[in-house]
Design a protein around this motif. Structure first.
Motif, mmCIF file in Angstrom:
data_model
loop_
_atom_site.group_PDB
_atom_site.id
_atom_site.type_symbol
_atom_site.label_atom_id
_atom_site.label_comp_id
_atom_site.label_asym_id
_atom_site.label_seq_id
_atom_site.Cartn_x
_atom_site.Cartn_y
_atom_site.Cartn_z
ATOM 1 N N GLN A 16 30.228 60.309 59.170
ATOM 2 C CA GLN A 16 29.619 60.172 58.082
ATOM 3 C C GLN A 16 30.874 59.778 57.191
ATOM 4 O O GLN A 16 31.947 59.683 57.555
ATOM 5 C CB GLN A 16 28.760 61.307 57.235
ATOM 6 N N MET A 17 30.617 58.827 55.690
ATOM 7 C CA MET A 17 31.480 59.060 54.700
ATOM 8 C C MET A 17 30.601 59.278 53.519
ATOM 9 O O MET A 17 30.022 59.384 52.983
ATOM 10 C CB MET A 17 31.653 57.655 55.060
ATOM 11 N N ARG A 57 23.423 63.134 51.058
ATOM 12 C CA ARG A 57 23.251 62.105 52.124
ATOM 13 C C ARG A 57 24.239 62.131 53.468
ATOM 14 O O ARG A 57 23.577 61.508 54.375
ATOM 15 C CB ARG A 57 23.653 60.984 51.334
ATOM 16 N N PHE A 81 32.176 58.916 49.196
ATOM 17 C CA PHE A 81 32.823 57.841 48.756
ATOM 18 C C PHE A 81 33.939 58.194 47.223
ATOM 19 O O PHE A 81 32.841 59.265 47.175
ATOM 20 C CB PHE A 81 32.075 56.884 48.723
ATOM 21 N N GLN A 82 34.416 57.194 46.359
ATOM 22 C CA GLN A 82 35.120 57.856 45.599
ATOM 23 C C GLN A 82 34.136 57.452 44.370
ATOM 24 O O GLN A 82 34.676 58.605 43.740
ATOM 25 C CB GLN A 82 36.410 56.657 45.787
ATOM 26 N N ASP A 83 33.515 56.985 44.230
ATOM 27 C CA ASP A 83 32.847 56.410 43.032
ATOM 28 C C ASP A 83 31.392 56.524 43.006
ATOM 29 O O ASP A 83 30.629 56.468 43.392
ATOM 30 C CB ASP A 83 32.873 54.976 41.629
ATOM 31 N N ALA A 99 28.678 53.914 41.687
ATOM 32 C CA ALA A 99 28.809 52.844 42.933
ATOM 33 C C ALA A 99 27.767 53.498 44.586
ATOM 34 O O ALA A 99 27.261 52.953 45.063
ATOM 35 C CB ALA A 99 30.012 52.332 42.773
ATOM 36 N N SER A 100 28.069 54.900 44.599
ATOM 37 C CA SER A 100 27.097 54.918 46.248
ATOM 38 C C SER A 100 26.589 55.528 46.595
ATOM 39 O O SER A 100 25.796 55.485 46.769
ATOM 40 C CB SER A 100 28.657 55.724 46.474
ATOM 41 N N LEU A 101 25.822 55.518 45.167
ATOM 42 C CA LEU A 101 23.925 55.375 45.432
ATOM 43 C C LEU A 101 23.372 54.491 44.896
ATOM 44 O O LEU A 101 23.738 54.110 43.315
ATOM 45 C CB LEU A 101 23.605 56.976 44.694
ATOM 46 N N ARG A 151 37.699 52.875 57.041
ATOM 47 C CA ARG A 151 36.573 52.166 56.921
ATOM 48 C C ARG A 151 36.937 51.655 58.731
ATOM 49 O O ARG A 151 35.938 51.034 59.080
ATOM 50 C CB ARG A 151 36.538 50.784 55.854
#
Ligand SMILES: Nc1ncnc2c1ncn2[C@@H]1O[C@H](COP(=O)(O)OP(=O)(O)OP(=O)(O)O)[C@@H](O)[C@H]1O
Ligand code: SF4
Ligand SMILES: [Mg+2]
Lengths: 339, 305
Positions: free
Chosen positions: A108-109, A181, A111-113, A116-118, A72
């Protein structure tokens, strides 16, 4: 080091979190005097590394060693305390969010979860078109639709589901949407923070293959964060090993798995069973992992290292490049007393 | 069309239809609001039209009682206005003030809560202290002082014209911290979620992230408190009008009708206070019952999407 040949270079990156709370929580009375005491989490300490175009650099290390924080901070989600980040030779860590915009389409990134990431209030189409429209205000709406369909196809989600909401998809499909995304703005560099660790084992391989395919098709460069050493061996070009916010060792996969140099890496690798290779004796680490709040002086690993000596307790080891191209931070290796 | 389809098959509608209290309270609420806004069409008289009011008609009993007249179903008030018509207009006034005050509170409170929660730090501390201060001053004192100053500065006539917007602002001002705190709490829960980080990685600016990404995810509790807040605002307005600080008797709200009739209860004209009172109770009760159901169904732990 020639920074412009590298896609990304970070130098002496430091990230601390101040968790002392309000002013009143910080004050305490010691020997009749009021003292202000701050609690600092030293999440990333003096990390330097570079990433070459087209490679997959994996970052491994146990939970809480600062992998996510490193990722991050590289992406500018956290401002670093000190140190520098260069993208193709251009320094990016001190840019304003406006100046950062051109780099936002390149990095870009994922995410793990995937739960929670959408954004739960946006359907897939809106989630995917937002980055494109934001970075290209003049794009025509049919071009956007086309692009959304193309990328959804690429990640293996049927474009006819584009009006559905995230909660209507399974974890694996959500992770595909999350990857889509990231791909919408045609990035060169993708940071994937444990992209499969929240998924079923059966789905993990599919998602990893998707990432590898996308890399091949689009010439992507990955910074892959994980704690799964079998995944690392399978997908990476080079591996960085972190412990308590410090970089211990950085080597190609082959070097690292065949001849780990750093005592921590040795211990880490001795823990995974491997076929066809004579298993070295399992190295059992003594002691507890210290907290990143009270970082031990000297080498952060010294209280658990079987090779530690007096120098390790006082002096922080520097990252050193070995003839094999491996980078190691250890006094013993530097002195040539450990192979 | 798709949205409607989705709504029709949703858990929300399903549990609404299965709950008789929710259905009946919502129906009554909807009817009352409809009747209130259609007052100019439905009401047999226009209570604002002074030319048709005859003081000789004052205090006529409801039509089914002795001395009642068929013209005036629920009787007349002390000025000779048809009570039924006046109540409809009064309900409309109450609803407008109630909704207006809640919209005012909501806009102010949501903006403050969102900014405070997302930006944090000093801005957060500053706004929350203001909210604490605002919350600790009873709205009655604010209302009394404001209307007193206003009447002094602009005269009583002007005050009567301005009463409605003034009441909206006074009641709105007194309750915005509730919204600010609710929204702030949700924002604190949302802002560290990965979808917000994803939005930041895309490069979206703060305003877009706050309003397009975080705000929609904080609206569930806002919706729930809004129902209670409407009931509360209507009651506050009634209380202020009852104390003579609210709507003038020429343009009465339910509260000012209750107030005006109150003196005549003991002389026998109980209906002037009684019917507006019942209407007020029914109206706030159905809102609160509906809000209760809404809170249960939107409980994130039970929410099925
Ligand atoms: N926003 C934050 N505020 C305060 N402390 C934080 C914050 N983020 C991380 N930390 C702390 O920094 C340290 C490193 O955390 P980080 O999330 O980077 O670890 P990680 O290697 O990603 O672990 P995991 O494998 O569990 O994801 C931890 O001790 C964590 O508690
Ligand atoms: S520097 Fe010393 S304590 Fe640290 S890993 Fe090397 S030998 Fe062990
Ligand atoms: Mg992590």
């Amino acid at each position: 080091m020639d920074k412009s040949n590298h896609l990304l270079t970070i130098e002496n990156l430091v990230k601390h979190f101040d968790i002392s709370g309000g002013l009143l929580d910080q004050l305490s009375i010691e020997k009749g005097r009021v003292k202000r005491h701050r609690t600092i989490v030293k999440a990333v300490n003096d990390v330097s590394l570079f990433i070459k175009p087209g490679e997959t650099l994996s970052v491994v290390g146990e939970s809480g060693c600062g992998k996510s924080t490193l990722a991050r901070t590289i992406l500018g989600l956290y401002p670093p305390e000190s140190g520098q980040v260069f993208y193709r030779g251009d320094r990016i860590d001190h840019l304003s969010s406006q100046q950062m915009l051109p780099y936002r389409t390149k990095m870009q990134m994922i995410f793990q979860d995937p739960y929670a990431s959408l954004n739960p209030r946006m359907n897939v189409e809106r989630i995917l078109e937002e980055p494109v429209i934001f970075h290209n205000k003049s794009i025509r709406s049919d071009e956007v639709t086309e692009k959304v369909a193309e990328v959804m196809d690429l990640v293996g989600v049927d474009p006819k589901w584009s009006d559905r909401y995230p909660h209507e998809f399974s974890g694996g499909q959500r992770q595909r949407i999350s990857i889509a995304r990231a791909l919408m703005v045609d990035p060169e560099f993708i940071v994937a923070d444990e992209p499969v660790s929240a998924l079923d084992v059966s789905i993990q391989a599919q998602i990893l293959n998707l990432l590898m395919d996308a890399q091949e098709k689009r010439g992507l460069t990955y910074l892959l964060i994980t704690h799964d050493l079998s995944v690392v061996e399978h997908v990476s070009t080079r591996v960085a090993v972190m412990y308590l916010g410090c970089l211990c060792e950085l080597a190609t996969v082959k070097e690292l798995y065949n001849s780990p140099r750093h005592p921590y890496t040795k211990a880490l690798l001795s823990a995974i069973p491997r076929l066809g290779v004579r298993q070295p004796k399992h190295i059992r680490l003594k002691g507890e992992v210290p907290t990143p709040i009270n970082l031990p002086p000297g080498c952060v690993f010294h209280n658990r290292c079987t090779y530690a000596d007096d120098r390790c307790i006082v002096e922080v080891p520097k990252l050193l490049e070995l003839p094999s191209g491996t980078f190691v931070a250890c006094h013993r290796v530097e002195e040539g007393r450990l192979d | 069309m798709k949205r409607w389809q989705r709504f029709k098959s949703s858990y929300f509608l399903y549990s609404f239809r299965r709950d008789p209290v929710a259905v009946s309270s919502f129906t009554v609420f909807f009817l009352l609001v409809a009747v209130a806004f259609l007052a100019p069409v439905i009401a047999p008289f226009n209570p604002y039209d002074t030319t048709i009011i005859d003081i000789m008609d004052a205090e006529i009993a409801p039509s089914w009682m002795e001395g009642g007249e068929d013209r005036f179903w629920l009787g007349t008030d002390i000025q000779g206005r048809d009570l039924f018509s006046t109540m409809l207009y009064g309900l409309r006034t109450s609803v407008i003030i109630g909704l207006g005050a809640v919209i005012f509170q909501a806009i102010l409170g949501i903006s403050v809560g969102l900014t405070s929660g997302y930006l944090g730090g000093r801005i957060d501390a500053f706004f929350m202290r203001i909210a604490d201060i605002q919350f600790s001053i009873p709205y009655l004192i604010v209302a009394i002082i404001t209307s007193a100053i206003f009447q002094l500065a602009f005269g009583v006539g002007r005050f009567e014209q301005m009463a409605m917007p003034l009441l909206i602002v006074i009641i709105g001002m007194s309750e915005w911290p509730k919204y600010a705190r609710t929204v702030r709490a949700s924002v604190l829960g949302e802002k560290n979620k990965e979808y917000v980080e994803a939005a930041r990685v895309i490069g979206l600016n703060r305003r877009i992230i706050m309003f397009r990404h975080i705000l929609p995810n904080t609206l569930t509790p806002v919706l729930v408190i809004s129902t209670i807040q409407v009931a509360q605002a209507v009651m506050s307005e009634a209380a202020l009008s009852f104390l003579g600080l609210g709507m003038p008797i020429t343009k009465p709200s339910l509260g000012s009708l209750i107030n005006a009739g109150f003196e005549y209860v003991f002389s026998g004209s109980w209906w002037i206070t009684f019917f507006p009172g019942i209407l007020l109770v029914v109206f706030t009760l159905v809102i609160i019952l509906f809000g209760d159901w809404l809170r249960d169904v939107l409980n994130p732990k039970l929410y099925k999407g």
